[in-house]
Scaffold this motif. Structure first.
Motif, mmCIF file in Angstrom:
data_model
loop_
_atom_site.group_PDB
_atom_site.id
_atom_site.type_symbol
_atom_site.label_atom_id
_atom_site.label_comp_id
_atom_site.label_asym_id
_atom_site.label_seq_id
_atom_site.Cartn_x
_atom_site.Cartn_y
_atom_site.Cartn_z
ATOM 1 N N LEU A 178 0.817 -1.206 0.000
ATOM 2 C CA LEU A 178 0.000 0.000 0.000
ATOM 3 C C LEU A 178 0.857 1.265 0.000
ATOM 4 O O LEU A 178 0.523 2.251 -0.663
ATOM 5 C CB LEU A 178 -0.941 -0.009 1.214
ATOM 6 N N GLN A 179 1.968 1.252 0.736
ATOM 7 C CA GLN A 179 2.796 2.470 0.803
ATOM 8 C C GLN A 179 3.390 2.796 -0.567
ATOM 9 O O GLN A 179 3.415 3.961 -0.986
ATOM 10 C CB GLN A 179 3.903 2.285 1.832
ATOM 11 N N GLU A 180 3.854 1.762 -1.299
ATOM 12 C CA GLU A 180 4.430 2.013 -2.623
ATOM 13 C C GLU A 180 3.373 2.570 -3.574
ATOM 14 O O GLU A 180 3.629 3.491 -4.353
ATOM 15 C CB GLU A 180 5.010 0.710 -3.185
ATOM 16 N N LEU A 181 2.156 2.021 -3.509
ATOM 17 C CA LEU A 181 1.092 2.507 -4.389
ATOM 18 C C LEU A 181 0.736 3.959 -4.065
ATOM 19 O O LEU A 181 0.519 4.777 -4.961
ATOM 20 C CB LEU A 181 -0.133 1.602 -4.257
ATOM 21 N N VAL A 182 0.701 4.306 -2.767
ATOM 22 C CA VAL A 182 0.388 5.685 -2.376
ATOM 23 C C VAL A 182 1.476 6.631 -2.866
ATOM 24 O O VAL A 182 1.200 7.703 -3.429
ATOM 25 C CB VAL A 182 0.212 5.763 -0.852
ATOM 26 N N GLN A 183 2.751 6.263 -2.665
ATOM 27 C CA GLN A 183 3.847 7.134 -3.097
ATOM 28 C C GLN A 183 3.839 7.308 -4.621
ATOM 29 O O GLN A 183 4.124 8.394 -5.126
ATOM 30 C CB GLN A 183 5.187 6.531 -2.651
ATOM 31 N N ARG A 184 3.496 6.251 -5.351
ATOM 32 C CA ARG A 184 3.459 6.351 -6.805
ATOM 33 C C ARG A 184 2.405 7.364 -7.259
ATOM 34 O O ARG A 184 2.658 8.185 -8.146
ATOM 35 C CB ARG A 184 3.172 4.966 -7.404
ATOM 36 N N LEU A 191 -6.873 11.846 -4.538
ATOM 37 C CA LEU A 191 -5.798 12.841 -4.422
ATOM 38 C C LEU A 191 -6.080 14.044 -5.322
ATOM 39 O O LEU A 191 -5.821 15.198 -4.933
ATOM 40 C CB LEU A 191 -4.460 12.202 -4.789
ATOM 41 N N HIS A 192 -6.612 13.786 -6.518
ATOM 42 C CA HIS A 192 -6.948 14.893 -7.422
ATOM 43 C C HIS A 192 -8.006 15.806 -6.786
ATOM 44 O O HIS A 192 -7.897 17.041 -6.843
ATOM 45 C CB HIS A 192 -7.459 14.321 -8.751
ATOM 46 N N ASN A 193 -9.043 15.218 -6.170
ATOM 47 C CA ASN A 193 -10.072 16.026 -5.501
ATOM 48 C C ASN A 193 -9.498 16.798 -4.321
ATOM 49 O O ASN A 193 -9.869 17.950 -4.067
ATOM 50 C CB ASN A 193 -11.219 15.130 -5.030
ATOM 51 N N VAL A 245 -7.926 9.832 3.334
ATOM 52 C CA VAL A 245 -7.370 10.922 2.520
ATOM 53 C C VAL A 245 -8.044 12.203 3.011
ATOM 54 O O VAL A 245 -9.233 12.417 2.778
ATOM 55 C CB VAL A 245 -7.630 10.688 1.021
ATOM 56 N N GLU A 246 -7.268 13.054 3.706
ATOM 57 C CA GLU A 246 -7.842 14.231 4.367
ATOM 58 C C GLU A 246 -7.202 15.502 3.801
ATOM 59 O O GLU A 246 -6.008 15.518 3.466
ATOM 60 C CB GLU A 246 -7.600 14.172 5.878
ATOM 61 N N ASP A 247 -8.008 16.557 3.702
ATOM 62 C CA ASP A 247 -7.497 17.872 3.341
ATOM 63 C C ASP A 247 -8.142 18.906 4.242
ATOM 64 O O ASP A 247 -9.163 18.645 4.873
ATOM 65 C CB ASP A 247 -7.779 18.181 1.865
ATOM 66 N N ASN A 248 -7.525 20.074 4.312
ATOM 67 C CA ASN A 248 -8.068 21.180 5.118
ATOM 68 C C ASN A 248 -8.547 22.311 4.227
ATOM 69 O O ASN A 248 -8.351 23.486 4.522
ATOM 70 C CB ASN A 248 -7.028 21.677 6.115
ATOM 71 N N GLY A 249 -9.172 21.900 3.114
ATOM 72 C CA GLY A 249 -9.620 22.884 2.132
ATOM 73 C C GLY A 249 -10.986 23.461 2.436
ATOM 74 O O GLY A 249 -11.365 23.660 3.586
ATOM 75 N N ASN A 281 -6.781 24.951 -0.425
ATOM 76 C CA ASN A 281 -6.313 26.320 -0.605
ATOM 77 C C ASN A 281 -4.801 26.332 -0.751
ATOM 78 O O ASN A 281 -4.098 25.369 -0.389
ATOM 79 C CB ASN A 281 -6.724 27.180 0.589
ATOM 80 N N VAL A 282 -4.294 27.424 -1.266
ATOM 81 C CA VAL A 282 -2.843 27.581 -1.427
ATOM 82 C C VAL A 282 -2.182 27.522 -0.055
ATOM 83 O O VAL A 282 -2.604 28.185 0.897
ATOM 84 C CB VAL A 282 -2.524 28.909 -2.137
ATOM 85 N N GLY A 283 -1.121 26.697 0.042
ATOM 86 C CA GLY A 283 -0.413 26.563 1.311
ATOM 87 C C GLY A 283 -1.036 25.549 2.240
ATOM 88 O O GLY A 283 -0.602 25.424 3.388
ATOM 89 N N GLY A 284 -2.041 24.812 1.798
ATOM 90 C CA GLY A 284 -2.705 23.831 2.648
ATOM 91 C C GLY A 284 -1.901 22.540 2.742
ATOM 92 O O GLY A 284 -0.737 22.453 2.322
ATOM 93 N N SER A 285 -2.543 21.498 3.313
ATOM 94 C CA SER A 285 -1.872 20.214 3.479
ATOM 95 C C SER A 285 -2.850 19.095 3.185
ATOM 96 O O SER A 285 -4.057 19.250 3.354
ATOM 97 C CB SER A 285 -1.324 20.058 4.898
ATOM 98 N N ILE A 286 -2.293 17.965 2.720
ATOM 99 C CA ILE A 286 -3.077 16.764 2.433
ATOM 100 C C ILE A 286 -2.437 15.614 3.196
ATOM 101 O O ILE A 286 -1.228 15.396 3.123
ATOM 102 C CB ILE A 286 -3.105 16.457 0.923
ATOM 103 N N LYS A 287 -3.286 14.870 3.925
ATOM 104 C CA LYS A 287 -2.795 13.771 4.762
ATOM 105 C C LYS A 287 -3.357 12.457 4.243
ATOM 106 O O LYS A 287 -4.560 12.321 4.032
ATOM 107 C CB LYS A 287 -3.220 13.981 6.211
ATOM 108 N N VAL A 288 -2.453 11.485 4.011
ATOM 109 C CA VAL A 288 -2.843 10.135 3.609
ATOM 110 C C VAL A 288 -2.354 9.188 4.696
ATOM 111 O O VAL A 288 -1.152 9.143 4.987
ATOM 112 C CB VAL A 288 -2.245 9.751 2.244
ATOM 113 N N SER A 289 -3.275 8.463 5.310
ATOM 114 C CA SER A 289 -2.919 7.560 6.399
ATOM 115 C C SER A 289 -3.674 6.253 6.238
ATOM 116 O O SER A 289 -4.670 6.173 5.516
ATOM 117 C CB SER A 289 -3.251 8.186 7.756
ATOM 118 N N ALA A 290 -3.191 5.217 6.927
ATOM 119 C CA ALA A 290 -3.833 3.898 6.867
ATOM 120 C C ALA A 290 -3.582 3.174 8.177
ATOM 121 O O ALA A 290 -2.550 3.369 8.827
ATOM 122 C CB ALA A 290 -3.297 3.088 5.683
#
Length: 722
Positions: free
Chosen positions: A558-564, A605-607, A634-638, A613-622
């Motif tokens: 799963l980690q390799e697929l996420v990084q890809r 990830l595209h969504n 898959v979390e964002d603070n948008g 927003n500009v300067g935000g962060s995206i978190k992927v965890s499992a």
């Protein structure tokens, strides 16, 4: 003058209170002072501050009790069974500048006497209790309330004599509850409203089934009508209406009427079950069990008569026994309905469903009555809610049964007519041959007609299936053309405008302008590419069933697929200066289709990038869930989504509500719909949680790689060594 008079009046009240305490202290030389309870606004429960004296003989007067030593109330201990008398002492302090009125409730005791000491040394006496007629109570109500009036800024000493003649009317623990007038009125109004609605439903359904009984003379309707009346009478008893309206001057009978009302209701339910299901003919073993339960009701009737006519207090054991028998009756009714349904008796389905609701509510109510579950609003009204559901379903079942019986009678009439015609035909020997030839002809034509009818029905079914398929294909076409006409035209128009600018103004543009235009062009091309990929995937999923879709699951890191997939979106995220947070275990292996899982991550990830927003962060965890699944976030603070938008996601029947991204990126809603399809095809599920302005969190589950048996693992290691 007015202030001086008010000051003088308060001084006189305080002096009288002090004199009362000075008079009372010498009389209490050998005991402790009563605890003072400050009066509060609203409902107030007092237990720890109470002082109690247990009067074994029950003969002490209030003057004698004053000289005795009171003990602090043990709030954990349970009061002993039998006829007992308890004295409770407490002092109330009205800290308000106004006169206060409270309603005291000490529990459902047989008899309560309240002695309120006045500043001049005298006392007033009030009484109430469950074994007093309603008009003789201090407050004419089905609950034993005592009305208190407390002077402004004063101390009031209370002695309360609690007498338990019946174990049923003696709480297990002591406590005092104080209510305001508004609270008592509100409780009573709620009681009148809820029980009025319930009694109205019972009355309407009783009249409805009574009319049916008069029409068809089916004994099942009579038993059911009487059972409904018994149920209504029981809840009138339980909520105090029987005491207030039917026998207000017979409280002792009111206490014992429970044994006869519930027994009467239980017997009628057993009779209704036997008649409705026809257990005597169809279920003889269950019929004997129902008769045995009916005979068991003789025990609580006998106990109720002995308790009512003799000094024996058998009411509480009688209530417990009725609860046990009643629970058995409900369970047996349910099982008999299941047995009847298994034999193919269709009306038993309504009987079974109705009893499921009522049995659940009634058993919960019985457990509450036997003190096995807490006494709260849910347990109090559970039986009535189940009863309403049962009444409606039983009425439907009886109507269905009436239709069944009517059809059977009509069939019998037709059969008799046919037999009469055959007998008449047999008497006519001259036309016997013609009759047989006619029967053969009719049978042949009937068979041919039946065959034609079957063929016609098959053709109709095929036409309906084709019509459904054509409608779905038509909807697919409309949706596809709509997306092409609206969502493909915009990126193509953007590319056309960018190319015109490059062709006509490239010699006058600065390098940074050229770079910016190239970035916009690249973003538009990527959006167009993502849209085309979603359209192709969606079209393939719409024209193929779940099993015809290509599905090749395999172990995936799963980690390799996420990084890809993060690497694929790195440039797009860099344009918005987004930060990545990846928390996926290195050794986590999932079992899924690689292409489907790649598609899910690309879309999520595209969504996340699109709505950040500009300067935000995206978190992927499992993390691991239940040892069998990987739970991926898959979390964002948008910008987040509204509840209406969240509700429209993942639906195949209707398009999702689409919104533009933070950089005016467009979408079609197809990606999330395909994400749901692919995740479920892999054996997982997907959901979303989002609040407008705080971001979104998409969560989906994927099966982990199943652990291989140790024997297989050893065999593989041996093969590798060889």
């Amino acid at each position: 003058m007015h202030l001086r008079w008010l000051y003088h009046n308060r001084f006189r009240s305080g002096l009288l209170g002090l004199l009362l305490l000075m008079w009372y202290v010498p009389a209490m030389a050998t005991e402790q002072h009563p605890d003072t309870v400050a009066l509060k606004s609203g409902q107030q429960v007092v237990a720890h501050q109470l002082q109690v004296y247990h009067d074994g003989d029950g003969r002490l007067s209030v003057q004698e009790v004053q000289q005795l030593h009171f003990q602090r109330l043990d709030t954990i201990a349970t009061l002993q069974a039998g006829k007992t008398v308890h004295w409770v002492r407490v002092a109330l302090h009205n800290t308000s500048k106004n006169e206060q009125e409270r309603f005291l409730y000490a529990g459902d005791w047989s008899k309560l006497q309240l002695y309120t000491w006045q500043p001049d040394g005298s006392y007033t006496q009030q009484q109430t209790g469950q074994l007093l007629p309603v008009q003789e109570r201090d407050v004419p109500h089905h609950k034993p309330y005592l009305r208190l009036k407390l002077m402004p800024d004063s101390y009031t000493l209370l002695y309360l004599r609690l007498q338990g003649d019946l174990n049923l009317y003696k709480p297990q623990r002591l406590s005092l509850q104080f209510y305001t007038l508004e609270q008592v009125v509100k409780q009573n109004n709620n009681r009148l409203l809820v029980q009025g609605l319930f009694m109205g439903i019972i009355l309407v359904m009783t009249l409805y089934n009574l009319v049916l009984f008069i029409s068809v003379r089916d004994r099942s309707y009579l038993y059911y009508v009487l059972a409904l009346l018994g149920t209504g009478l029981y809840f009138m008893f339980y909520h105090g209406f029987a005491l207030e309206l039917l026998w207000p001057n017979a409280p002792y009978w009111n206490a014992h009427s429970f044994a006869f009302i519930v027994t009467f209701n239980g017997l009628l339910r057993l009779l209704f079950t036997r008649s409705y299901l026809g257990t005597k003919q169809n279920l003889p073993l269950w019929d004997k069990l129902l008769l045995l339960l009916a005979m068991l009701y003789a025990l609580p009737i006998t106990m109720g008569l002995l308790s009512y006519l003799t000094p024996l207090d058998l009411l509480q054991p009688c209530v417990d026994l009725i609860g046990i028998i009643g629970g058995g009756v409900l369970v047996v009714m349910l099982l008999a309905g299941i047995a009847s349904l298994r034999q193919g008796y269709r009306p038993a389905l309504y009987f079974l469903i109705a009893n499921v609701f009522f049995v659940a509510g009634a058993l919960l109510f019985i457990l509450k009555e036997t003190h096995l579950v807490p006494d709260n609003t849910f347990t109090v009204y559970s039986a009535q809610v189940g009863m309403v559901a049962q009444v409606v379903l039983f009425s439907l079942g009886l109507a269905y049964r009436l239709n069944t019986v009517t059809n059977e009678l009509a069939t019998e009439v037709l059969e008799k007519e046919r037999l009469e015609r055959e007998k008449e035909t047999e008497r006519k020997h001259l036309i016997e041959r013609q009759k047989k030839e006619l029967e053969v002809t009719v049978e042949n034509r009937t068979a041919a007609l039946r065959l034609k009818t079957q063929e016609l029905n098959q053709t109709v079914r095929q036409l309906r299936a084709s019509e459904h398929k054509l409608r779905r294909l038509n909807q697919l076409k409309d949706r596809f053309f709509s997306i092409i006409s609206h969502d493909l035209r915009t990126p193509l128009a953007t590319l056309d405008s960018f190319l015109n600018i490059l062709l006509n103004f490239s010699d006058r543009m600065k390098p940074e302008q050229m770079q910016k235009l190239a970035n916009h062009t690249q973003l538009s091309v990527r959006n167009l590419q993502a849209l085309l990929e979603n359209l192709l995937q969606w079209a393939a999923s719409q024209t193929a069933s779940d099993h015809s879709m290509r599905f090749e699951p395999e172990p995936i890191n799963l980690q390799e697929l996420v990084q890809r997939n993060i690497t694929l979106h790195q440039d797009t995220a860099a344009n918005k200066q987004l930060q990545w947070q990846v928390q996926v275990p290195e050794q986590m292996q999932v079992f899924a289709d690689t292409n489907m899982l790649d598609f899910v991550f690309r879309n999520l990830l595209h969504n996340a990038i699109k709505f950040s927003n500009v300067g935000g962060s995206i978190k992927v965890s499992a993390k691991t869930k239940a040892g069998r699944f990987a739970e991926v976030y898959v979390e964002d603070n948008g910008v987040g989504m509204t509840a209406e938008v969240v509700k429209s996601l993942f639906h195949v029947e209707q398009p999702a509500i689409t919104t533009k991204g933070t950089a005016n990126e467009k979408g079609t809603g197809l990606g999330l719909m395909l994400c749901r399809l692919f995740v479920e095809r892999c054996g997982g599920s997907i959901k979303v949680k989002s609040d407008e302005g705080t971001g979104s969190c998409f969560c989906f589950t994927i099966p982990l790689v199943p652990a291989r048996p140790a024997r297989n693992l050893e065999r593989e290691l041996e093969e590798e060594i060889c």
